[in-house]
Scaffold this motif. Structure first.
Motif, PDB file in Angstrom:
ATOM      1  N   ALA A  97      38.505  39.305  61.512  1.00  0.00           N
ATOM      2  CA  ALA A  97      38.134  40.022  60.407  1.00  0.00           C
ATOM      3  C   ALA A  97      39.499  40.309  60.248  1.00  0.00           C
ATOM      4  N   ALA A  98      39.699  41.316  60.719  1.00  0.00           N
ATOM      5  CA  ALA A  98      40.122  42.233  60.660  1.00  0.00           C
ATOM      6  C   ALA A  98      42.282  41.697  60.945  1.00  0.00           C
ATOM      7  N   ALA A  99      42.034  41.039  61.035  1.00  0.00           N
ATOM      8  CA  ALA A  99      43.597  40.196  61.257  1.00  0.00           C
ATOM      9  C   ALA A  99      43.684  38.854  59.499  1.00  0.00           C
ATOM     10  N   ASP A 124      36.705  42.489  53.424  1.00  0.00           N
ATOM     11  CA  ASP A 124      36.293  41.930  54.793  1.00  0.00           C
ATOM     12  C   ASP A 124      35.526  42.594  55.521  1.00  0.00           C
ATOM     13  N   TYR A 125      36.496  43.509  55.704  1.00  0.00           N
ATOM     14  CA  TYR A 125      34.633  44.623  56.699  1.00  0.00           C
ATOM     15  C   TYR A 125      33.065  44.554  56.605  1.00  0.00           C
ATOM     16  N   SER A 188      46.619  38.060  47.250  1.00  0.00           N
ATOM     17  CA  SER A 188      46.620  39.290  48.216  1.00  0.00           C
ATOM     18  C   SER A 188      45.393  39.101  49.456  1.00  0.00           C
ATOM     19  N   HIS A 189      45.160  38.402  49.122  1.00  0.00           N
ATOM     20  CA  HIS A 189      44.381  37.969  50.694  1.00  0.00           C
ATOM     21  C   HIS A 189      43.203  38.578  51.000  1.00  0.00           C
ATOM     22  N   PHE A 190      42.536  38.937  49.467  1.00  0.00           N
ATOM     23  CA  PHE A 190      40.853  39.035  49.590  1.00  0.00           C
ATOM     24  C   PHE A 190      40.237  37.723  49.421  1.00  0.00           C
ATOM     25  N   ALA A 191      38.591  38.602  49.948  1.00  0.00           N
ATOM     26  CA  ALA A 191      38.295  37.004  49.844  1.00  0.00           C
ATOM     27  C   ALA A 191      37.230  36.147  48.306  1.00  0.00           C
ATOM     28  N   ILE A 192      37.709  35.390  48.375  1.00  0.00           N
ATOM     29  CA  ILE A 192      37.050  34.389  47.353  1.00  0.00           C
ATOM     30  C   ILE A 192      35.445  34.556  47.724  1.00  0.00           C
ATOM     31  N   VAL A 193      35.302  33.866  48.759  1.00  0.00           N
ATOM     32  CA  VAL A 193      34.652  34.134  50.051  1.00  0.00           C
ATOM     33  C   VAL A 193      34.889  34.132  51.448  1.00  0.00           C
ATOM     34  N   GLY A 194      33.740  34.967  51.910  1.00  0.00           N
ATOM     35  CA  GLY A 194      33.971  35.024  53.585  1.00  0.00           C
ATOM     36  C   GLY A 194      32.779  35.577  54.290  1.00  0.00           C
ATOM     37  N   VAL A 195      32.835  34.641  55.257  1.00  0.00           N
ATOM     38  CA  VAL A 195      31.096  34.826  55.810  1.00  0.00           C
ATOM     39  C   VAL A 195      31.322  35.577  57.403  1.00  0.00           C
ATOM     40  N   ALA A 196      31.146  35.839  57.824  1.00  0.00           N
ATOM     41  CA  ALA A 196      30.835  36.419  59.313  1.00  0.00           C
ATOM     42  C   ALA A 196      29.234  36.606  59.861  1.00  0.00           C
ATOM     43  N   ALA A 197      29.284  35.885  60.780  1.00  0.00           N
ATOM     44  CA  ALA A 197      27.629  35.199  61.547  1.00  0.00           C
ATOM     45  C   ALA A 197      27.783  35.405  62.937  1.00  0.00           C
ATOM     46  N   ALA A 198      26.386  35.646  63.557  1.00  0.00           N
ATOM     47  CA  ALA A 198      26.455  36.269  64.645  1.00  0.00           C
ATOM     48  C   ALA A 198      25.301  35.555  65.302  1.00  0.00           C
ATOM     49  N   LEU A 199      25.495  34.660  65.972  1.00  0.00           N
ATOM     50  CA  LEU A 199      23.890  34.809  66.791  1.00  0.00           C
ATOM     51  C   LEU A 199      23.826  34.801  67.696  1.00  0.00           C
ATOM     52  N   GLU A 200      22.559  35.200  68.944  1.00  0.00           N
ATOM     53  CA  GLU A 200      21.827  35.450  68.881  1.00  0.00           C
ATOM     54  C   GLU A 200      22.018  34.309  70.291  1.00  0.00           C
ATOM     55  N   LEU A 201      22.085  34.079  71.377  1.00  0.00           N
ATOM     56  CA  LEU A 201      21.271  32.638  71.756  1.00  0.00           C
ATOM     57  C   LEU A 201      21.082  32.935  73.662  1.00  0.00           C
ATOM     58  N   SER A 202      19.724  32.110  73.784  1.00  0.00           N
ATOM     59  CA  SER A 202      19.355  31.736  74.983  1.00  0.00           C
ATOM     60  C   SER A 202      18.526  30.489  75.359  1.00  0.00           C
ATOM     61  N   GLY A 203      19.431  29.886  76.424  1.00  0.00           N
ATOM     62  CA  GLY A 203      19.310  28.180  76.984  1.00  0.00           C
ATOM     63  C   GLY A 203      19.053  27.225  75.735  1.00  0.00           C
ATOM     64  N   VAL A 213      27.651  37.920  54.166  1.00  0.00           N
ATOM     65  CA  VAL A 213      28.565  37.878  53.183  1.00  0.00           C
ATOM     66  C   VAL A 213      29.429  38.236  52.056  1.00  0.00           C
ATOM     67  N   THR A 214      30.952  38.288  52.016  1.00  0.00           N
ATOM     68  CA  THR A 214      31.112  39.168  50.689  1.00  0.00           C
ATOM     69  C   THR A 214      31.878  38.154  49.863  1.00  0.00           C
ATOM     70  N   GLY A 215      32.629  38.915  48.634  1.00  0.00           N
ATOM     71  CA  GLY A 215      32.957  38.417  48.369  1.00  0.00           C
ATOM     72  C   GLY A 215      32.404  37.923  46.467  1.00  0.00           C
TER      73      GLY A 215
END
Ligand SMILES: Cc1cc2nc3c(=O)[nH]c(=O)nc-3n(C[C@H](O)[C@H](O)[C@H](O)COP(=O)(O)OP(=O)(O)OC[C@H]3O[C@@H](n4cnc5c(N)ncnc54)[C@H](O)[C@@H]3O)c2cc1C
Length: 285
Positions: A97-99, A124-125, A188-203, A213-215
């Protein structure tokens, strides 16, 4: 346009910065990287009488492990987040996201604290902070407190931060199976739409999901309906496709501007949610 005239002072410590904010009686404004504040001043949308520079306060910048959590100082510039070996290994989504922020010059000067305090609807953050369920550490004259990302972003350029408070750091539990996907505005590289997704997984099962979601809306939001649809399901491309299909359909007050209409943004939320989830899942393999 040229900014209205102002005084400038450099704070050597957090206590000094807080005292100077208080002493300025509402006319003082913190400046870190200046990459959001200075443009506003040049447009005369912000006319502070005193700029309090916090960019060189010792200890305000840096990325470190604190037990099983990661702490990023508010003064840490985007480049350091993007290139941190610790983040690239333990939480690549945040480095990603920072990059994606602006260009190299913006990343060399802009700070995570400045970005969160400013809360641009296209920043983005905020999406990443929501997906990481981040604690935002804040100091003011009456002491320190913590604001959860889920309640920190309140509206357009509006956050849970008093005029005499300073963000000191953010803290979160790193997660490898997370990714950021962004449709950016070309100039500008600002987000029109930006999505950060985090998944917790088990087996092979998704035990929980957090998606920011931003933007798309005046302030960053969690996609709770998609999160619920993923929870307890088999971790597969089919599950992701089914859950992302309706992503964004329930969002209220979707942004519309010269870069993208509300309908287009809504459609892109679904597309980029699927991309972020697919990349997050790929990191499990
Ligand atoms: C050309 C350009 C392109 C950009 N592209 C993107 C992009 O693609 N994505 C993106 O997310 N951003 C983008 N930005 C914004 C950039 O990330 C800014 O650096 C960031 O939003 C603000 O950080 P700063 O350190 O520069 O804050 P400043 O401009 O110094 O301050 C911004 C606001 O935050 C307050 N503040 C600063 N630090 C603190 C603190 N520690 N505690 C409390 N308040 C604080 C200030 O008082 C001010 O109100 C872009 C900016 C430019 C100029």
């Amino acid at each position: 346009m040229i900014a209205t005239s102002f005084d400038y002072t450099r704070a050597q410590s957090l206590d000094e910065a807080i005292a100077k904010l208080k002493g300025a009686g509402g006319a003082g404004k913190l400046i870190a990287g200046g990459h959001s504040l200075v443009p506003l001043m040049k447009l005369r949308l912000s006319e502070p009488g005193l700029l309090i520079d916090i960019a060189r306060i010792p200890g305000l910048a840096g990325i470190k492990k604190v037990g099983d959590r990661i702490e990023i100082g508010a003064g840490t510039v985007h480049h350091d987040v993007a290139t941190s070996p610790l983040l690239r290994d333990a939480c690549p989504m945040l480095a990603e996201a920072a990059a994606s922020i602006g260009d190299q010059q913006v990343r060399n000067r802009g700070t995570i604290g400045g970005s969160l305090a400013h809360a641009d609807p296209a920043a983005d953050y905020p999406a990443a902070m929501l997906a990481l369920d981040t604690d935002i550490h804040i100091r003011g004259a009456s002491g320190a407190r913590v604001s959860k990302a889920a309640t920190f972003f309140r509206g357009l350029f509006t956050v849970d931060l008093g005029p005499e408070e300073i963000i000191t750091s953010v803290q979160f539990t790193p997660i490898k199976t997370a990714a950021y996907a962004k449709l950016h505005q070309r100039a500008s590289h600002f987000a029109i739409v930006g999505v950060a997704a985090a998944l917790e997984l088990s087996g092979g099962t998704i035990t929980s999901a957090r998606i920011g979601v931003t933007g798309a809306t005046p302030s960053a939001k969690r996609l709770s309906a998609v999160e619920q649809q993923l929870s307890g399901k088999k971790a597969s491309e089919e599950t992701i496709a089914a859950a992302s299909k309706n992503a964004g359909k329930d969002l209220q007050d979707v942004n519309s501007d010269l870069h993208a209409s509300a309908d287009y943004r809504r459609a892109m939320v679904a597309v980029f949610t699927r991309r972020a989830l697919t990349s997050a899942l790929a990191r499990a393999r």
